[in-house]
Design an enzyme around this catalytic site. Structure first.
Site, PDB file in Angstrom:
ATOM      1  N   GLY A 171     -14.482  -6.979   4.664  1.00 53.14           N
ATOM      2  CA  GLY A 171     -15.516  -6.115   4.094  1.00 53.14           C
ATOM      3  C   GLY A 171     -15.422  -4.766   4.769  1.00 53.14           C
ATOM      4  CG  ASP A 211     -13.450  -5.697   0.928  1.00 54.09           C
ATOM      5  OD1 ASP A 211     -13.161  -6.814   1.399  1.00 54.09           O
ATOM      6  OD2 ASP A 211     -13.013  -4.620   1.386  1.00 54.09           O
ATOM      7  NE  ARG A 255      -3.726  -2.281   2.442  1.00 52.58           N
ATOM      8  CZ  ARG A 255      -4.762  -2.675   1.700  1.00 52.58           C
ATOM      9  NH1 ARG A 255      -5.170  -1.935   0.693  1.00 52.58           N
ATOM     10  NH2 ARG A 255      -5.394  -3.798   1.968  1.00 52.58           N
ATOM     11  CG  MET A 276      -6.876 -18.069   7.851  1.00 55.23           C
ATOM     12  SD  MET A 276      -7.523 -19.143   9.096  1.00 55.23           S
ATOM     13  CE  MET A 276      -7.551 -20.671   8.196  1.00 55.23           C
TER      14      MET A 276
HETATM   15  N1  LIG Z   1      -5.924   8.415  -5.338  1.00 62.37           N
HETATM   16  C1  LIG Z   1      -4.815   7.711  -5.598  1.00 62.37           C
HETATM   17  N2  LIG Z   1      -3.897   8.185  -6.467  1.00 62.37           N
HETATM   18  C2  LIG Z   1      -2.788   7.487  -6.739  1.00 62.37           C
HETATM   19  N3  LIG Z   1      -2.486   6.300  -6.181  1.00 62.37           N
HETATM   20  C3  LIG Z   1      -3.354   5.777  -5.305  1.00 62.37           C
HETATM   21  C4  LIG Z   1      -4.565   6.446  -4.960  1.00 62.37           C
HETATM   22  N4  LIG Z   1      -5.223   5.696  -4.053  1.00 62.37           N
HETATM   23  C5  LIG Z   1      -4.443   4.604  -3.848  1.00 62.37           C
HETATM   24  N5  LIG Z   1      -3.332   4.644  -4.597  1.00 62.37           N
HETATM   25  C6  LIG Z   1      -2.263   3.646  -4.622  1.00 62.37           C
HETATM   26  O1  LIG Z   1      -2.790   2.384  -5.039  1.00 62.37           O
HETATM   27  C7  LIG Z   1      -2.165   1.341  -4.331  1.00 62.37           C
HETATM   28  C8  LIG Z   1      -3.182   0.415  -3.737  1.00 62.37           C
HETATM   29  O2  LIG Z   1      -4.189   1.125  -3.030  1.00 62.37           O
HETATM   30  P1  LIG Z   1      -4.996   0.481  -1.823  1.00 62.37           P
HETATM   31  O3  LIG Z   1      -6.093   1.390  -1.486  1.00 62.37           O
HETATM   32  O4  LIG Z   1      -4.046   0.115  -0.747  1.00 62.37           O
HETATM   33  O5  LIG Z   1      -5.507  -0.924  -2.371  1.00 62.37           O
HETATM   34  P2  LIG Z   1      -6.587  -1.308  -3.447  1.00 62.37           P
HETATM   35  O6  LIG Z   1      -6.034  -0.972  -4.775  1.00 62.37           O
HETATM   36  O7  LIG Z   1      -6.741  -2.763  -3.268  1.00 62.37           O
HETATM   37  O8  LIG Z   1      -7.819  -0.538  -3.133  1.00 62.37           O
HETATM   38  C9  LIG Z   1      -1.266   1.968  -3.309  1.00 62.37           C
HETATM   39  O9  LIG Z   1       0.067   1.837  -3.756  1.00 62.37           O
HETATM   40  C10 LIG Z   1      -1.714   3.410  -3.245  1.00 62.37           C
HETATM   41  O10 LIG Z   1      -0.656   4.309  -2.971  1.00 62.37           O
HETATM   42  O1  LIG Z   2      -4.509  -5.541   6.575  1.00 59.07           O
HETATM   43  P1  LIG Z   2      -4.494  -5.097   5.155  1.00 59.07           P
HETATM   44  O2  LIG Z   2      -3.490  -5.813   4.333  1.00 59.07           O
HETATM   45  O3  LIG Z   2      -4.413  -3.619   5.020  1.00 59.07           O
HETATM   46  O4  LIG Z   2      -5.849  -5.537   4.515  1.00 59.07           O
HETATM   47  C1  LIG Z   2      -7.073  -5.323   5.111  1.00 59.07           C
HETATM   48  C2  LIG Z   2      -8.066  -4.832   4.106  1.00 59.07           C
HETATM   49  O5  LIG Z   2      -7.920  -5.465   2.870  1.00 59.07           O
HETATM   50  C3  LIG Z   2      -9.193  -5.795   2.327  1.00 59.07           C
HETATM   51  O6  LIG Z   2      -9.329  -7.177   2.343  1.00 59.07           O
HETATM   52  C4  LIG Z   2      -9.331  -5.375   0.909  1.00 59.07           C
HETATM   53  O7  LIG Z   2      -8.923  -4.085   0.726  1.00 59.07           O
HETATM   54  P2  LIG Z   2      -8.296  -3.617  -0.658  1.00 59.07           P
HETATM   55  O8  LIG Z   2      -9.236  -4.101  -1.731  1.00 59.07           O
HETATM   56  O9  LIG Z   2      -8.239  -2.148  -0.557  1.00 59.07           O
HETATM   57  O10 LIG Z   2      -6.975  -4.256  -0.812  1.00 59.07           O
HETATM   58  C5  LIG Z   2     -10.199  -5.146   3.267  1.00 59.07           C
HETATM   59  O11 LIG Z   2     -11.366  -5.895   3.410  1.00 59.07           O
HETATM   60  C6  LIG Z   2      -9.434  -5.077   4.535  1.00 59.07           C
HETATM   61  O12 LIG Z   2      -9.876  -4.043   5.353  1.00 59.07           O
END
Ligand SMILES: Nc1ncnc2c1ncn2[C@@H]1O[C@H](COP(=O)(O)OP(=O)(O)O)[C@@H](O)[C@H]1O
Ligand SMILES: O=P(O)(O)OC[C@H]1O[C@](O)(COP(=O)(O)O)[C@@H](O)[C@@H]1O
Ligand SMILES: [Mg+2]
Length: 543
Positions: free
Chosen positions: A325, A281, A225, A436
């Site tokens: 979720g 999710d 992240r 898990m």
């Molecule tokens: N608004 C945004 N602009 C640019 N990069 C973003 C933005 N939001 C999230 N990211 C980047 O996308 C990656 C994954 O985001 P994250 O929210 O952790 O997971 P997911 O893509 O599963 O929702 C991270 O490296 C984060 O820095």
């Molecule tokens: O502990 P972590 O790795 O941040 O992941 C927890 C989060 O990841 C998720 O499984 C999925 O989130 P993303 O789709 O943003 O990766 C959420 O349900 C949960 O809150």
């Protein structure tokens, strides 16, 4: 669709060959936004398509658009295509090549293998006699002409955000699809998510390297992240000579992909950016369902089953299972519906309360008196407002709000309640299988789904489409503009029939009073009208 109409990107780049299409171009003067949706507001003052463009493709062969405003094409009976960007939007005169698939022995038997360039997929499939045709997306699939020669392609793959079953399958199928369908041999993996572009080495990916990875959970590339530095990422893409970027991740990742695409476009690079939506999710809108979701729901059954076995075996026993979720309760809802052993399912979209008539404690007491045991499934984002006294404003590296542990909290609250004044002697078994259910390999059907997503992404990139994600819409694979899947979250609608099915299967209270239900219905209805049925459609796609 009139088959004489040629709307292929190839026909666009040669303006002399344009025929008259049946699609009308977007006319801002006659356009009335159906909603307050920002994508319409954003573009209401400027044409989303070159107004001289007569085709559903790219820049229409007549000019270069300087920004990537949504490309909306309107047609008869309310037809609206939300098109995706194309490399020719900002690099005119790109040469095209015959698709190497036409010489591929495996595919030569297919009658009509190539997708018509003007094929679209409708978003709203439930229609009435006088319905408008509504929003459509470009159909995914192989095109007759491609914009990359096989030995010119240098592809990279990155996985970002949380884990999800199927990540390795998507990686495998991207590598194998590029290799076996298009003869692409230069594919690298970016390690550790977005920051890997500039902070880590890359790994070469070949069919041999990825052969068995779909049998493993997680991602062989690693993920993270945070760490999204757009200009460093695009510098790295440019320095390494990468021209196809495959980005697998959730809503945050797709937002990141959108800004990478904008920067690539600003720099005028011939680099296709393709997103593959990942979310355990299932919180990404528009698409029918995300990959890995079925696997996660299936795995959740094991935890629910354990909770049921435990609770059945002890007197007045409550099994509590916490599932993932964050903002959307789909995993909890589907796991509950599938199991039939759950007496109460709590999700973020459905507020609940503990004390008093109609509250959770009253219901628990009733179930224990009736049945001697019960199972509660709670999504991690449920009831966060009840924990408000202890809510902090901490966020993870990506900016996602960190949640308090509602599973532990509710378990303690239940114990305290029944201990108070020796109300009832209860047992409580708390099971937290959170990680898990997402750290496992994808099941067979998710594997097939992942394969098709990966192949759609490859076909799209080879055909010059960019700045979009692939997604299943009403069972058809499509290309969807980034903004469309990041502008909101897909959530369980609790005034919808699916949630009613759940309530009727668990017999739990709705925790809403009749006035509140009426208010929510009205809210949903007005939202449905405003958004031309899109929210409604989102709510029903998983039915
Ligand atoms: N608004 C945004 N602009 C640019 N990069 C973003 C933005 N939001 C999230 N990211 C980047 O996308 C990656 C994954 O985001 P994250 O929210 O952790 O997971 P997911 O893509 O599963 O929702 C991270 O490296 C984060 O820095
Ligand atoms: O502990 P972590 O790795 O941040 O992941 C927890 C989060 O990841 C998720 O499984 C999925 O989130 P993303 O789709 O943003 O990766 C959420 O349900 C949960 O809150
Ligand atoms: Mg997310």
């Amino acid at each position: 669709m009139d088959s004489s109409i040629s709307n292929s990107p190839t026909s666009i780049s040669s303006s002399a060959s344009l025929s008259i299409p049946r699609f009308r171009c977007f006319d801002p003067a006659n356009f009335h936004p159906p909603t307050t949706n920002p994508r319409f507001l954003r573009s209401s003052s400027s044409p989303r398509l070159n107004s001289t463009s007569p085709t559903i493709n790219g820049n229409g062969g007549t000019g270069i658009s300087t920004n990537s405003e949504p490309k909306i094409v309107t047609g008869e009976a309310g037809f609206e295509l939300e098109d995706v960007p194309h490399l020719t939007d900002y690099i005119p005169q790109l040469p095209t090549y015959p698709n190497p698939l036409q010489d591929n022995p495996s595919y030569s038997v297919v009658k009509q293998y190539f997708v018509n360039d003007d094929d679209t997929v409708v978003q709203k499939i439930v229609a009435q006699k006088d319905s408008h045709r509504g929003t459509h997306f470009r159909r995914a699939g192989p095109r007759q002409k491609v914009y990359f020669e096989s030995d010119e392609v240098h592809a990279c793959i990155v996985t970002c955000g949380g884990l999800c079953p199927g990540l390795n399958t998507v990686i495998r199928e991207l590598v194998c699809g590029l290799y076996f369908m298009y003869g692409v041999t230069k594919v690298i993996g970016i390690e550790g998510g977005y920051r890997g572009f500039y902070a880590r080495n890359t790994v070469p990916l070949t069919p041999n390297v990825v052969n068995d990875i779909h049998k493993r959970g997680g991602t062989i590339l690693g993920t993270s992240r945070g760490g999204h530095d757009t200009s460093k990422i695009v510098d790295s893409i440019q320095d390494r000579g990468i021209n196809q970027v495959y980005i697998i991740g959730g809503d945050g990742t797709q937002r990141g992909a959108a800004v990478i695409f904008e920067e690539i476009r600003r720099r005028g690079l011939k680099v296709a950016v393709a997103g593959i939506p990942k979310t355990i999710d299932n919180d990404i809108p528009v698409i029918d369902k995300s990959f890995g979701f079925d696997t996660a729901v299936e795995e959740a059954q094991r935890a629910i089953n354990a909770a049921h076995v435990e609770s059945e075996s002890f007197e007045n026993c409550i099994g509590v299972v916490k599932l993932m979720g964050r903002y959307s309760g789909f995993i909890a809802m589907y796991a509950t519906l599938a199991s039939r052993d759950v007496d109460c399912c709590l999700i973020p979209e459905s507020p609940f309360y503990l004390e008093g008539p109609g509250g959770l404690f009253e219901y628990i007491e009733k179930r224990l008196n009736e049945n001697g045991h019960m199972v509660i499934v709670i999504a991690e984002g449920a009831g966060q407002e009840l924990l408000s006294e202890s809510i902090h404003n901490k966020r993870d590296a990506s900016g996602n709000k960190l949640l308090k542990d509602v599973g532990l909290w509710i378990s303690q609250k239940i114990k305290d309640h029944f201990a108070k004044g020796k109300r009832m002697a209860i047992n409580l078994k708390y099971i937290d299988p959170t990680y898990m259910i997402r750290a496992i390999p994808s099941n067979a059907s998710d594997n097939v789904y992942c394969t098709l997503l990966a192949q759609s992404a490859i076909h799209g990139a080879m055909a010059g489409y960019t700045g979009c994600t692939v997604g299943l819409v009403n069972g058809r694979h499509t290309y969807i503009p980034f903004y469309r899947i990041t502008e909101r979250q897909h959530k369980v609608i609790i005034t919808d029939r699916m949630w009613a099915r759940l309530l009727s299967s668990t017999h739990q209270p709705s925790f809403l009073d009749p006035e509140e239900i009426t208010g929510r219905k009205a809210e949903e209805e007005s939202r449905t009208e405003l958004s031309n049925g899109e929210d409604y459609e989102e709510a029903v796609v998983l039915k």
